[in-house]
Design a protein around this motif. Structure first.
Motif, PDB file in Angstrom:
ATOM      1  N   UNK A 142       0.821  -0.706   0.222  1.00 48.08           N
ATOM      2  CA  UNK A 142      -0.053   0.480   0.043  1.00 48.08           C
ATOM      3  C   UNK A 142       0.512   1.571  -0.257  1.00 48.08           C
ATOM      4  N   UNK A 143       0.306   2.046  -0.961  1.00 49.54           N
ATOM      5  CA  UNK A 143       1.510   3.140  -0.458  1.00 49.54           C
ATOM      6  C   UNK A 143      -0.197   4.393  -0.961  1.00 49.54           C
ATOM      7  N   UNK A 144       0.259   5.090   0.505  1.00 45.88           N
ATOM      8  CA  UNK A 144      -0.263   6.363   0.845  1.00 45.88           C
ATOM      9  C   UNK A 144       0.758   7.536  -0.066  1.00 45.88           C
ATOM     10  N   UNK A 145       0.076   8.676  -0.045  1.00 47.84           N
ATOM     11  CA  UNK A 145      -0.411   9.712  -1.340  1.00 47.84           C
ATOM     12  C   UNK A 145      -1.039  10.729  -0.405  1.00 47.84           C
ATOM     13  N   UNK A 146      -0.309  11.837   0.531  1.00 42.54           N
ATOM     14  CA  UNK A 146      -1.133  12.761   0.558  1.00 42.54           C
ATOM     15  C   UNK A 146      -0.962  13.907   0.019  1.00 42.54           C
ATOM     16  N   UNK A 147      -1.010  14.491  -1.180  1.00 43.41           N
ATOM     17  CA  UNK A 147      -1.623  15.382  -2.428  1.00 43.41           C
ATOM     18  C   UNK A 147      -2.599  16.036  -2.401  1.00 43.41           C
ATOM     19  N   UNK A 148      -2.215  16.899  -2.728  1.00 47.46           N
ATOM     20  CA  UNK A 148      -3.506  18.204  -2.808  1.00 47.46           C
ATOM     21  C   UNK A 148      -3.433  18.269  -4.200  1.00 47.46           C
ATOM     22  N   UNK A 149      -2.478  17.594  -5.134  1.00 47.14           N
ATOM     23  CA  UNK A 149      -3.002  17.915  -7.149  1.00 47.14           C
ATOM     24  C   UNK A 149      -2.785  16.477  -6.829  1.00 47.14           C
ATOM     25  N   UNK A 150      -2.926  16.220  -8.593  1.00 47.60           N
ATOM     26  CA  UNK A 150      -2.871  15.033  -9.138  1.00 47.60           C
ATOM     27  C   UNK A 150      -1.609  14.213  -9.164  1.00 47.60           C
ATOM     28  N   UNK A 151      -2.355  12.736  -8.497  1.00 42.83           N
ATOM     29  CA  UNK A 151      -0.589  11.371  -8.844  1.00 42.83           C
ATOM     30  C   UNK A 151      -0.633  11.338 -10.124  1.00 42.83           C
ATOM     31  N   UNK A 152       0.931  11.264 -10.754  1.00 42.88           N
ATOM     32  CA  UNK A 152       0.919  10.896 -11.576  1.00 42.88           C
ATOM     33  C   UNK A 152       1.503   9.355 -12.293  1.00 42.88           C
ATOM     34  N   UNK A 153       1.526   9.142 -13.092  1.00 47.54           N
ATOM     35  CA  UNK A 153       2.188   7.362 -13.754  1.00 47.54           C
ATOM     36  C   UNK A 153       3.073   7.800 -13.100  1.00 47.54           C
ATOM     37  N   UNK A 154       3.787   7.845 -12.753  1.00 45.89           N
ATOM     38  CA  UNK A 154       5.216   7.479 -12.744  1.00 45.89           C
ATOM     39  C   UNK A 154       5.646   6.839 -11.506  1.00 45.89           C
ATOM     40  N   UNK A 155       4.131   7.259 -10.550  1.00 46.91           N
ATOM     41  CA  UNK A 155       4.004   7.305  -9.022  1.00 46.91           C
ATOM     42  C   UNK A 155       3.336   5.761  -8.881  1.00 46.91           C
ATOM     43  N   UNK A 156       2.629   5.781  -9.743  1.00 50.24           N
ATOM     44  CA  UNK A 156       1.774   4.033  -9.801  1.00 50.24           C
ATOM     45  C   UNK A 156       2.999   2.882 -10.710  1.00 50.24           C
ATOM     46  N   UNK A 157       3.809   3.293 -11.720  1.00 55.36           N
ATOM     47  CA  UNK A 157       4.759   2.210 -11.882  1.00 55.36           C
ATOM     48  C   UNK A 157       5.839   2.237 -10.992  1.00 55.36           C
ATOM     49  N   UNK A 158       6.185   3.314  -9.531  1.00 57.15           N
ATOM     50  CA  UNK A 158       6.681   3.231  -8.810  1.00 57.15           C
ATOM     51  C   UNK A 158       5.638   2.055  -7.961  1.00 57.15           C
ATOM     52  N   UNK A 159       4.693   2.034  -8.213  1.00 57.00           N
ATOM     53  CA  UNK A 159       4.382   0.810  -6.822  1.00 57.00           C
ATOM     54  C   UNK A 159       4.154  -0.385  -7.758  1.00 57.00           C
ATOM     55  N   UNK A 160       4.378  -0.664  -8.740  1.00 60.69           N
ATOM     56  CA  UNK A 160       4.700  -1.754  -9.605  1.00 60.69           C
ATOM     57  C   UNK A 160       5.604  -2.290  -9.527  1.00 60.69           C
ATOM     58  N   UNK A 161       6.873  -1.105  -8.808  1.00 58.47           N
ATOM     59  CA  UNK A 161       7.993  -1.755  -8.858  1.00 58.47           C
ATOM     60  C   UNK A 161       8.422  -2.342  -7.462  1.00 58.47           C
ATOM     61  N   UNK A 162       7.294  -1.804  -6.735  1.00 58.19           N
ATOM     62  CA  UNK A 162       7.494  -2.179  -5.221  1.00 58.19           C
ATOM     63  C   UNK A 162       7.484  -3.674  -5.445  1.00 58.19           C
ATOM     64  N   UNK A 163       5.863  -3.659  -5.418  1.00 60.02           N
ATOM     65  CA  UNK A 163       5.653  -4.924  -5.834  1.00 60.02           C
ATOM     66  C   UNK A 163       6.316  -5.910  -5.870  1.00 60.02           C
ATOM     67  N   UNK A 164       7.153  -5.436  -7.561  1.00 60.88           N
ATOM     68  CA  UNK A 164       8.002  -6.939  -7.554  1.00 60.88           C
ATOM     69  C   UNK A 164       8.715  -7.045  -7.015  1.00 60.88           C
ATOM     70  N   UNK A 165       9.869  -6.331  -5.919  1.00 58.66           N
ATOM     71  CA  UNK A 165      10.684  -6.089  -5.179  1.00 58.66           C
ATOM     72  C   UNK A 165      10.111  -7.528  -4.690  1.00 58.66           C
TER      73      UNK A 165
END
Length: 541
Positions: A458-481
């Motif tokens: 689980x990745x938690x982003x306390x953002x006020x702006x949009x979360x871009x695709x790079x963050x989602x790709x980073x989550x996929x990388x953590x899942x693989x790790x």
């Protein structure tokens, strides 16, 4: 602007607090009356049992008591159904209690309490010793008398000095107490004067047709309307000055407010009280009629609560927050949408109308199957108006918190703990977190709950702006790790279109955005939270 919004927030909290106190007092009085009546009846039955002479009489009395218990439960059920059936009539006969005068504060200070300091301390009295008689003078009595008198005089002078000091202290304390009272009086009077001046300014803005002020006023009007227990009572309002239209987005009650039981019956052979189920058709019909009553009552309260005649058209969109039984995902379909002109609506005798038929007369869009969450397209698109007008969001007056937590105001570690608490309440466990150095919070949690098919990151982003695709790709990388079988991206804002597309292609990533977070907090933590984004998230079909 910040000062004005503080005033409006204070007004909303005060109105909500008053409404909660009124509703709590009403419910407490009704419950106390019923409880007292039942206690008297139970006492009578107990006395009858005590007077019984044999086992057959005691058994008969017990059966009567159980039957009476079932009858009491049925009576409570009938009261609840009657309350739901009279939602519209209750609102029609209820006089609006929100006006500019009612929003003002009055100050009636208590009289000054001197605390006993206004009473002078009794002064000491001179009491001379008794003089000797003629015989006493012959045997030295005169000398003794003069010594006693001198001693008494000294004691009297000491008492007079002590009294003078005590009296001076009393007068000083009285003056200090009076000064403190006068200062408090001036402070409170000035606070009331400032508040009432702001209300006067608020009234001028409403009369001038300021969209923000009008929306805020009618949010107060609708929030002050008491509904039966179980109604969310959340509103958003937008005022369009040119057509003089108020658009209200209203949170409808869930289907569960309709009792599933039709009656209660005591079964003597099993010594049990059975529930007699209400038919599915009756539940659906009652729910459709109930939301129709809510729509008509809201339109009535808008027109009746208009103090200056600035509303010519009122539009109502009724949504319900629930879970889609087909997907298990939170949904908020619009079940009813209607617009009404003041002139036509004022001709209706709402106390005598059939709610559903009345809405059809107004050409309302009504879900054919509201109980099954079949949505309709709103007559006026509330979300589309957000880019043109300011909107005012109401607060939950039955549940609600006087000061709801804003997730964006949390510190990074606070939001991490908040996210952990939310998912633990949902059934997660075995948390291991690691901090990152990007903006806000990016907490990675590993969960071994077998419900999720193994490890879940689980990745938690306390953002006020949009979360871009790079963050989602980073989550996929953590899942693989981590060799995780599932990943969840939870954010206080929203994920970009490219991010959603990547998650869909990946197949094992779930995205939870701001609106779903608020729903999950309400569902699992019982918290009505705020996420004060600088702009609303994009609307996706």
């Amino acid at each position: 602007m910040a000062k004005r919004r503080g005033v409006w927030a204070d007004l909303q909290r005060e109105r909500a607090r008053r409404q909660r106190l009124e509703q709590q007092a009403y419910r407490a009085a009704a419950q106390a009356a019923k409880k007292a009546e039942r206690e008297r009846e139970q006492a009578r039955r107990a006395a009858a049992r005590q007077a019984a002479q044999d086992e057959r009489e005691r058994k008969r009395l017990y059966i009567e008591e159980r039957k009476a218990e079932a009858a009491d439960m049925a009576a409570d059920l009938r009261d609840r159904v009657e309350e739901l059936d009279s939602v519209l009539v209750t609102g029609v006969w209820r006089r609006p209690d929100t006006s500019f005068a009612s929003l003002k504060h009055t100050f009636q200070p208590p009289p000054f309490d001197p605390g006993g300091l206004d009473r002078p301390i009794p002064a000491p009295q001179w009491v001379p010793p008794r003089p000797p008689g003629a015989m006493g003078n012959l045997f030295g009595g005169r000398a003794r008398y003069e010594r006693e008198e001198a001693t008494a005089r000294q004691a009297y002078e000491r008492e007079r000095a002590q009294h003078a000091a005590a009296e001076a202290d009393r007068l000083r304390l009285l003056e200090e107490r009076r000064g403190a009272y006068d200062q408090w009086l001036a402070t409170e009077s000035e606070a009331v004067r400032r508040h009432n001046a702001e209300i006067d300014d608020f009234e001028r803005q409403v009369r001038a047709g300021d969209s923000d002020a009008v929306a805020r006023f009618f949010t107060l009007v609708l929030d002050s309307s008491p509904y039966p227990e179980g109604f969310p009572h959340r509103t958003r309002a937008i005022y369009r000055p040119e057509p003089r239209e108020l658009v209200v987005e209203y949170e409808l009650p869930p289907q569960s407010v309709i009792p599933a039981e039709r009656d209660y019956k005591y079964v003597q052979t099993r010594d049990e009280i059975d529930k007699i189920a209400r038919s599915v058709k009756e539940i659906k019909d009652r729910y459709a009629r109930l939301i129709a009553q809510v729509a008509l009552r809201t339109l009535h309260e808008v027109f009746a609560g208009d103090p200056v005649g600035i509303i010519e058209v009122a539009s109502f969109n009724g949504h319900v927050s629930t879970t889609d039984p087909a997907t298990g995902q939170p949904v908020r379909p619009c079940l009813l949408s209607v617009s009404a002109e003041k002139g036509l609506f004022s001709t209706f005798v709402l106390a005598d109308v059939d709610p559903v038929a009345c809405l059809k007369k107004l050409n309302a869009l009504i879900s054919q199957h509201p109980y099954d969450l079949e949505a309709v397209r709103p007559v006026v698109d509330f979300e589309a108006l957000l880019s043109q007008y300011k909107f005012v969001e109401g607060m939950d007056a039955v549940a609600g918190l006087d000061s709801r937590p804003d997730l964006l105001d949390m510190k990074p570690n606070e939001f991490e703990h908040f996210t952990r608490q939310l998912f633990e309440t949902m059934g997660m466990k075995s948390w291991v977190t690691q901090a990152s150095k990007d903006d806000g919070v990016d907490a990675v949690a590993v969960n071994e709950d077998p419900v999720f098919g193994g490890l879940c990151v689980i990745q938690a982003k306390r953002y006020s702006g949009p979360v871009n695709v790079e963050a989602v790709r980073a989550l996929a990388g953590v899942m693989e790790d981590k060799h995780a079988t599932k990943g969840i991206m939870i954010t206080t804002s929203w994920v970009t279109k490219d991010g959603h597309a990547f998650a869909t292609r990946h197949g094992r990533i779930q995205i939870m955005e701001c609106e779903e977070i608020k729903y999950l907090c309400k569902e699992h933590l019982g918290l009505d939270v705020l996420i004060s984004l600088p702009k609303p998230p994009p609307k996706r079909r």
